[in-house]
Design a protein around this motif. Sequence first.
Motif, PDB file in Angstrom:
ATOM      1  N   THR A  66       0.852  -1.175   0.000  1.00 13.34           N
ATOM      2  CA  THR A  66       0.000   0.000   0.000  1.00 13.34           C
ATOM      3  C   THR A  66       0.893   1.232   0.000  1.00 13.34           C
ATOM      4  OG1 THR A  66      -1.717  -1.171   1.230  1.00 13.34           O
ATOM      5  CG2 THR A  66      -1.841   1.222   1.230  1.00 13.34           C
ATOM      6  N   TYR A  67       0.603   2.178  -0.880  1.00 13.35           N
ATOM      7  CA  TYR A  67       1.427   3.382  -1.022  1.00 13.35           C
ATOM      8  C   TYR A  67       0.570   4.632  -1.030  1.00 13.35           C
ATOM      9  CZ  TYR A  67       5.101   0.197  -2.546  1.00 13.35           C
ATOM     10  OH  TYR A  67       6.013  -0.817  -2.605  1.00 13.35           O
ATOM     11  N   SER A  68       1.216   5.737  -0.693  1.00 12.46           N
ATOM     12  CA  SER A  68       0.570   7.039  -0.819  1.00 12.46           C
ATOM     13  C   SER A  68       0.789   7.543  -2.250  1.00 12.46           C
ATOM     14  CB  SER A  68       1.159   8.019   0.189  1.00 12.46           C
ATOM     15  OG  SER A  68       2.523   8.252  -0.098  1.00 12.46           O
ATOM     16  N   LEU A  69       0.285   8.704  -2.515  1.00  9.74           N
ATOM     17  CA  LEU A  69       0.365   9.280  -3.860  1.00  9.74           C
ATOM     18  C   LEU A  69       1.792   9.571  -4.301  1.00  9.74           C
ATOM     19  CD1 LEU A  69      -1.011  10.637  -6.328  1.00  9.74           C
ATOM     20  CD2 LEU A  69      -1.078  12.725  -4.975  1.00  9.74           C
ATOM     21  N   LYS A  70       2.633  10.071  -3.406  1.00  7.13           N
ATOM     22  CA  LYS A  70       3.952  10.570  -3.795  1.00  7.13           C
ATOM     23  C   LYS A  70       4.816   9.557  -4.567  1.00  7.13           C
ATOM     24  CE  LYS A  70       7.832  13.199  -2.091  1.00  7.13           C
ATOM     25  NZ  LYS A  70       8.434  13.859  -0.954  1.00  7.13           N
ATOM     26  N   PRO A  71       5.052   8.344  -4.063  1.00  7.10           N
ATOM     27  CA  PRO A  71       5.900   7.434  -4.849  1.00  7.10           C
ATOM     28  C   PRO A  71       5.243   6.936  -6.133  1.00  7.10           C
ATOM     29  CG  PRO A  71       5.131   6.329  -2.891  1.00  7.10           C
ATOM     30  CD  PRO A  71       4.699   7.764  -2.782  1.00  7.10           C
ATOM     31  N   LEU A  72       3.923   6.851  -6.144  1.00  4.06           N
ATOM     32  CA  LEU A  72       3.231   6.341  -7.329  1.00  4.06           C
ATOM     33  C   LEU A  72       3.116   7.370  -8.437  1.00  4.06           C
ATOM     34  CD1 LEU A  72       0.285   4.379  -5.706  1.00  4.06           C
ATOM     35  CD2 LEU A  72       2.368   3.450  -6.701  1.00  4.06           C
ATOM     36  N   ASN A  73       2.968   8.618  -8.067  1.00  3.98           N
ATOM     37  CA  ASN A  73       2.715   9.683  -9.031  1.00  3.98           C
ATOM     38  C   ASN A  73       3.824   9.801 -10.078  1.00  3.98           C
ATOM     39  OD1 ASN A  73       0.960  11.655  -9.958  1.00  3.98           O
ATOM     40  ND2 ASN A  73       2.018  13.260  -8.849  1.00  3.98           N
ATOM     41  N   LYS A  74       5.028   9.432  -9.711  1.00  4.50           N
ATOM     42  CA  LYS A  74       6.165   9.496 -10.624  1.00  4.50           C
ATOM     43  C   LYS A  74       6.089   8.429 -11.721  1.00  4.50           C
ATOM     44  CE  LYS A  74      11.198   9.494 -10.351  1.00  4.50           C
ATOM     45  NZ  LYS A  74      12.341   9.379  -9.427  1.00  4.50           N
ATOM     46  N   TYR A  75       5.397   7.332 -11.457  1.00  9.10           N
ATOM     47  CA  TYR A  75       5.418   6.182 -12.358  1.00  9.10           C
ATOM     48  C   TYR A  75       4.108   5.884 -13.069  1.00  9.10           C
ATOM     49  CZ  TYR A  75       9.842   5.297 -10.075  1.00  9.10           C
ATOM     50  OH  TYR A  75      11.116   5.428  -9.603  1.00  9.10           O
ATOM     51  N   ILE A  76       2.988   6.304 -12.487  1.00 10.85           N
ATOM     52  CA  ILE A  76       1.702   6.003 -13.119  1.00 10.85           C
ATOM     53  C   ILE A  76       0.808   7.234 -13.117  1.00 10.85           C
ATOM     54  CG2 ILE A  76       1.783   3.571 -12.448  1.00 10.85           C
ATOM     55  CD1 ILE A  76      -0.389   4.187 -10.397  1.00 10.85           C
ATOM     56  N   ASN A  77      -0.201   7.195 -13.945  1.00 13.30           N
ATOM     57  CA  ASN A  77      -1.182   8.275 -14.010  1.00 13.30           C
ATOM     58  C   ASN A  77      -2.257   8.004 -12.954  1.00 13.30           C
ATOM     59  OD1 ASN A  77      -3.060  10.195 -14.622  1.00 13.30           O
ATOM     60  ND2 ASN A  77      -3.207   9.682 -16.793  1.00 13.30           N
ATOM     61  N   ILE A  78      -2.179   8.726 -11.856  1.00 11.23           N
ATOM     62  CA  ILE A  78      -3.113   8.528 -10.746  1.00 11.23           C
ATOM     63  C   ILE A  78      -4.539   8.837 -11.169  1.00 11.23           C
ATOM     64  CG2 ILE A  78      -3.778   9.428  -8.471  1.00 11.23           C
ATOM     65  CD1 ILE A  78      -1.482   7.404  -8.423  1.00 11.23           C
ATOM     66  N   TYR A  79      -4.713   9.786 -12.081  1.00 11.86           N
ATOM     67  CA  TYR A  79      -6.065  10.129 -12.536  1.00 11.86           C
ATOM     68  C   TYR A  79      -6.738   8.952 -13.231  1.00 11.86           C
ATOM     69  CZ  TYR A  79      -4.543  14.755 -11.266  1.00 11.86           C
ATOM     70  OH  TYR A  79      -4.061  15.817 -10.562  1.00 11.86           O
ATOM     71  N   GLU A  80      -5.941   8.097 -13.876  1.00 12.45           N
ATOM     72  CA  GLU A  80      -6.492   6.890 -14.502  1.00 12.45           C
ATOM     73  C   GLU A  80      -7.033   5.946 -13.424  1.00 12.45           C
ATOM     74  OE1 GLU A  80      -4.941   3.053 -17.031  1.00 12.45           O
ATOM     75  OE2 GLU A  80      -3.849   4.930 -17.246  1.00 12.45           O
TER      76      GLU A  80
END
Length: 68
Positions: free
Chosen positions: A32-46
């Motif tokens: 489980t991750y927060s937005l910060k590490p994921l935002n660099k690699y995937i499109n969170i809006y998707e």
Amino acid sequence: MKNKYKVILSDKHSKQGFQLYDVLFNNKCVSTYSLKPLNKYINIYEVEKNGFSFIDSRVFEAIKREVK
């Protein structure tokens, strides 16, 4: 073929009240991750629009390295 991980909105929230995202492999939550590490690699809006997004194992390993 590379392993596919599925990123979905988590039903949990961080201590600060931020949205968390679960990473599933074979329909089991592996992290489980927060937005910060994921935002660099995937499109969170998707993820927010469709409810999920797929990443491959290379991206998942990069996220894990960044969080350490």
